[in-house]
Design a protein around this motif. Structure first.
Motif, PDB file in Angstrom:
ATOM      1  N   UNK A  14       0.816  -1.206   0.000  1.00 40.40           N
ATOM      2  CA  UNK A  14       0.000   0.000   0.000  1.00 40.40           C
ATOM      3  C   UNK A  14       0.858   1.269   0.000  1.00 40.40           C
ATOM      4  N   UNK A  15       1.983   1.243   0.704  1.00 39.20           N
ATOM      5  CA  UNK A  15       2.883   2.404   0.702  1.00 39.20           C
ATOM      6  C   UNK A  15       3.468   2.622  -0.697  1.00 39.20           C
ATOM      7  N   UNK A  16       3.798   1.537  -1.375  1.00 40.46           N
ATOM      8  CA  UNK A  16       4.299   1.638  -2.751  1.00 40.46           C
ATOM      9  C   UNK A  16       3.214   2.214  -3.662  1.00 40.46           C
ATOM     10  N   UNK A  17       2.006   1.685  -3.540  1.00 38.20           N
ATOM     11  CA  UNK A  17       0.909   2.164  -4.378  1.00 38.20           C
ATOM     12  C   UNK A  17       0.579   3.626  -4.076  1.00 38.20           C
ATOM     13  N   UNK A  18       0.606   3.998  -2.814  1.00 33.61           N
ATOM     14  CA  UNK A  18       0.320   5.395  -2.465  1.00 33.61           C
ATOM     15  C   UNK A  18       1.342   6.318  -3.105  1.00 33.61           C
ATOM     16  N   UNK A  19       2.611   5.948  -3.024  1.00 34.30           N
ATOM     17  CA  UNK A  19       3.653   6.781  -3.628  1.00 34.30           C
ATOM     18  C   UNK A  19       3.485   6.831  -5.157  1.00 34.30           C
TER      19      UNK A  19
ATOM     20  N   UNK B 163      -4.098   1.115 -14.307  1.00 36.74           N
ATOM     21  CA  UNK B 163      -3.638   0.163 -13.295  1.00 36.74           C
ATOM     22  C   UNK B 163      -4.787  -0.768 -12.929  1.00 36.74           C
ATOM     23  N   UNK B 164      -4.802  -1.935 -13.543  1.00 39.74           N
ATOM     24  CA  UNK B 164      -5.863  -2.909 -13.300  1.00 39.74           C
ATOM     25  C   UNK B 164      -5.985  -3.211 -11.803  1.00 39.74           C
ATOM     26  N   UNK B 165      -7.192  -3.091 -11.312  1.00 40.28           N
ATOM     27  CA  UNK B 165      -7.461  -3.401  -9.908  1.00 40.28           C
ATOM     28  C   UNK B 165      -7.380  -2.215  -8.971  1.00 40.28           C
ATOM     29  N   UNK B 166      -6.978  -1.055  -9.463  1.00 42.86           N
ATOM     30  CA  UNK B 166      -6.809   0.094  -8.573  1.00 42.86           C
ATOM     31  C   UNK B 166      -8.138   0.569  -7.996  1.00 42.86           C
ATOM     32  N   UNK B 167      -9.224   0.393  -8.724  1.00 43.93           N
ATOM     33  CA  UNK B 167     -10.507   0.872  -8.216  1.00 43.93           C
ATOM     34  C   UNK B 167     -10.944   0.105  -6.974  1.00 43.93           C
ATOM     35  N   UNK B 168     -10.604  -1.163  -6.881  1.00 42.32           N
ATOM     36  CA  UNK B 168     -10.920  -1.947  -5.686  1.00 42.32           C
ATOM     37  C   UNK B 168     -10.183  -1.355  -4.481  1.00 42.32           C
ATOM     38  N   UNK B 169      -8.912  -1.026  -4.682  1.00 43.35           N
ATOM     39  CA  UNK B 169      -8.134  -0.417  -3.597  1.00 43.35           C
ATOM     40  C   UNK B 169      -8.689   0.952  -3.211  1.00 43.35           C
ATOM     41  N   UNK B 170      -9.071   1.741  -4.205  1.00 40.67           N
ATOM     42  CA  UNK B 170      -9.600   3.076  -3.930  1.00 40.67           C
ATOM     43  C   UNK B 170     -10.908   2.993  -3.150  1.00 40.67           C
ATOM     44  N   UNK B 171     -11.781   2.079  -3.542  1.00 37.39           N
ATOM     45  CA  UNK B 171     -13.060   1.929  -2.839  1.00 37.39           C
ATOM     46  C   UNK B 171     -12.835   1.503  -1.393  1.00 37.39           C
ATOM     47  N   UNK B 172     -11.889   0.610  -1.171  1.00 34.74           N
ATOM     48  CA  UNK B 172     -11.590   0.183   0.199  1.00 34.74           C
ATOM     49  C   UNK B 172     -10.931   1.311   0.993  1.00 34.74           C
ATOM     50  N   UNK B 173     -10.037   2.050   0.361  1.00 36.94           N
ATOM     51  CA  UNK B 173      -9.295   3.115   1.040  1.00 36.94           C
ATOM     52  C   UNK B 173     -10.203   4.258   1.473  1.00 36.94           C
ATOM     53  N   UNK B 174     -11.242   4.525   0.729  1.00 40.22           N
ATOM     54  CA  UNK B 174     -12.191   5.596   1.069  1.00 40.22           C
ATOM     55  C   UNK B 174     -12.788   5.335   2.444  1.00 40.22           C
ATOM     56  N   UNK B 175     -13.030   4.068   2.762  1.00 45.62           N
ATOM     57  CA  UNK B 175     -13.663   3.690   4.029  1.00 45.62           C
ATOM     58  C   UNK B 175     -12.663   3.445   5.161  1.00 45.62           C
ATOM     59  N   UNK B 176     -11.416   3.232   4.822  1.00 48.16           N
ATOM     60  CA  UNK B 176     -10.397   2.854   5.815  1.00 48.16           C
ATOM     61  C   UNK B 176      -9.498   4.042   6.129  1.00 48.16           C
ATOM     62  N   UNK B 177      -9.755   4.707   7.248  1.00 47.37           N
ATOM     63  CA  UNK B 177      -8.975   5.896   7.606  1.00 47.37           C
ATOM     64  C   UNK B 177      -7.511   5.570   7.891  1.00 47.37           C
ATOM     65  N   UNK B 178      -7.190   4.316   8.106  1.00 45.75           N
ATOM     66  CA  UNK B 178      -5.802   3.910   8.349  1.00 45.75           C
ATOM     67  C   UNK B 178      -5.050   3.630   7.052  1.00 45.75           C
TER      68      UNK B 178
ATOM     69  N   UNK C 102     -20.788   9.156  -7.662  1.00 46.36           N
ATOM     70  CA  UNK C 102     -19.879   9.474  -8.761  1.00 46.36           C
ATOM     71  C   UNK C 102     -18.612   8.625  -8.670  1.00 46.36           C
ATOM     72  N   UNK C 103     -18.077   8.484  -7.460  1.00 42.71           N
ATOM     73  CA  UNK C 103     -16.889   7.661  -7.228  1.00 42.71           C
ATOM     74  C   UNK C 103     -17.176   6.211  -7.615  1.00 42.71           C
ATOM     75  N   UNK C 104     -18.376   5.717  -7.273  1.00 40.24           N
ATOM     76  CA  UNK C 104     -18.768   4.346  -7.625  1.00 40.24           C
ATOM     77  C   UNK C 104     -18.907   4.189  -9.134  1.00 40.24           C
ATOM     78  N   UNK C 105     -19.418   5.209  -9.809  1.00 37.82           N
ATOM     79  CA  UNK C 105     -19.547   5.148 -11.266  1.00 37.82           C
ATOM     80  C   UNK C 105     -18.178   5.095 -11.940  1.00 37.82           C
ATOM     81  N   UNK C 106     -17.216   5.825 -11.396  1.00 37.77           N
ATOM     82  CA  UNK C 106     -15.850   5.767 -11.921  1.00 37.77           C
ATOM     83  C   UNK C 106     -15.328   4.336 -11.816  1.00 37.77           C
ATOM     84  N   UNK C 107     -15.544   3.716 -10.656  1.00 36.78           N
ATOM     85  CA  UNK C 107     -15.087   2.339 -10.453  1.00 36.78           C
ATOM     86  C   UNK C 107     -15.779   1.387 -11.425  1.00 36.78           C
ATOM     87  N   UNK C 108     -17.081   1.557 -11.614  1.00 36.29           N
ATOM     88  CA  UNK C 108     -17.825   0.675 -12.508  1.00 36.29           C
ATOM     89  C   UNK C 108     -17.362   0.847 -13.955  1.00 36.29           C
TER      90      UNK C 108
END
Length: 181
Positions: free
Chosen positions: A51-56, A96-111, A147-153
């Motif tokens: 996750x640190x690599x992806x964030x950077x 980046x295939x799969x990035x939307x899954x990470x983004x959707x999870x990250x929106x909810x995970x403050x950590x 809107x964020x969900x539509x981007x992911x879809x």
């Protein structure tokens, strides 16, 4: 950071970007390190977690998309700004295939290391949507989360080989469904 350390970090990010574009966000960290010509320990010293690599790696893109929203807010009509930004976001997420899954999870995970960037990106889209809604150019029954969900879809469509040829057409369908004109 020392110049050589910065150069090594930038090289790792460039290689990671290439590997993740090819293999998706679940690409092997060992493969990234090997292709960068370093050991896994070196990669982990710079980026202790995936996750640190992806964030950077993604941080610059998030900043660019947020800045693009700011620019469009003042330079384009509300509906053009919203659709243009939405198109840019969808195009970027398909890099980046799969990035939307990470983004959707990250929106909810403050950590999550990606949380702040994703929240900022969603807020930028929300501003554009709200601006279009204020002049009756966009539906009022959707919000920034939608809107964020539509981007992911829409990005998911681009990741599906059998559906990818239809992605642009379906983007236009969704965009016209958001707009009220």
């Amino acid at each position: 950071m020392r110049a050589d350390a910065r150069k090594n970090r930038d090289h790792l990010l460039a290689v990671a970007g290439t590997v993740i574009a090819e293999q998706g966000v679940d690409a092997s960290l060992r493969d990234i390190a090997r292709r960068a010509g370093v050991g896994l320990a070196t990669l982990l010293r710079h980026f202790p977690t995936r996750e640190a690599l992806l964030e950077a790696l993604l941080h610059t893109s998030f900043d660019e998309l947020t800045a693009k929203a700011d620019e469009l807010e003042t330079s384009s009509s509300p509906e053009d700004a919203l659709v243009s930004w939405l198109r840019d976001c969808v195009a970027w997420t398909t890099e980046y295939r799969g990035v939307t899954v990470l983004m959707a999870a990250a929106i909810e995970d403050t950590e999550s290391a990606l949380h702040a960037s994703c929240v900022t990106l969603r807020a930028a889209g929300t501003r554009l949507l709200t601006r279009a809604q204020a002049v009756s150019m966009a539906r009022t029954d959707i919000d920034g989360t939608d809107l964020f969900a539509l981007i992911a879809a829409l990005a998911w469509l681009g990741d599906q080989p059998s559906l990818a040829p239809r992605a642009d057409h379906l983007f236009d369908v969704v965009a016209s469904a958001i707009l009220t004109k």
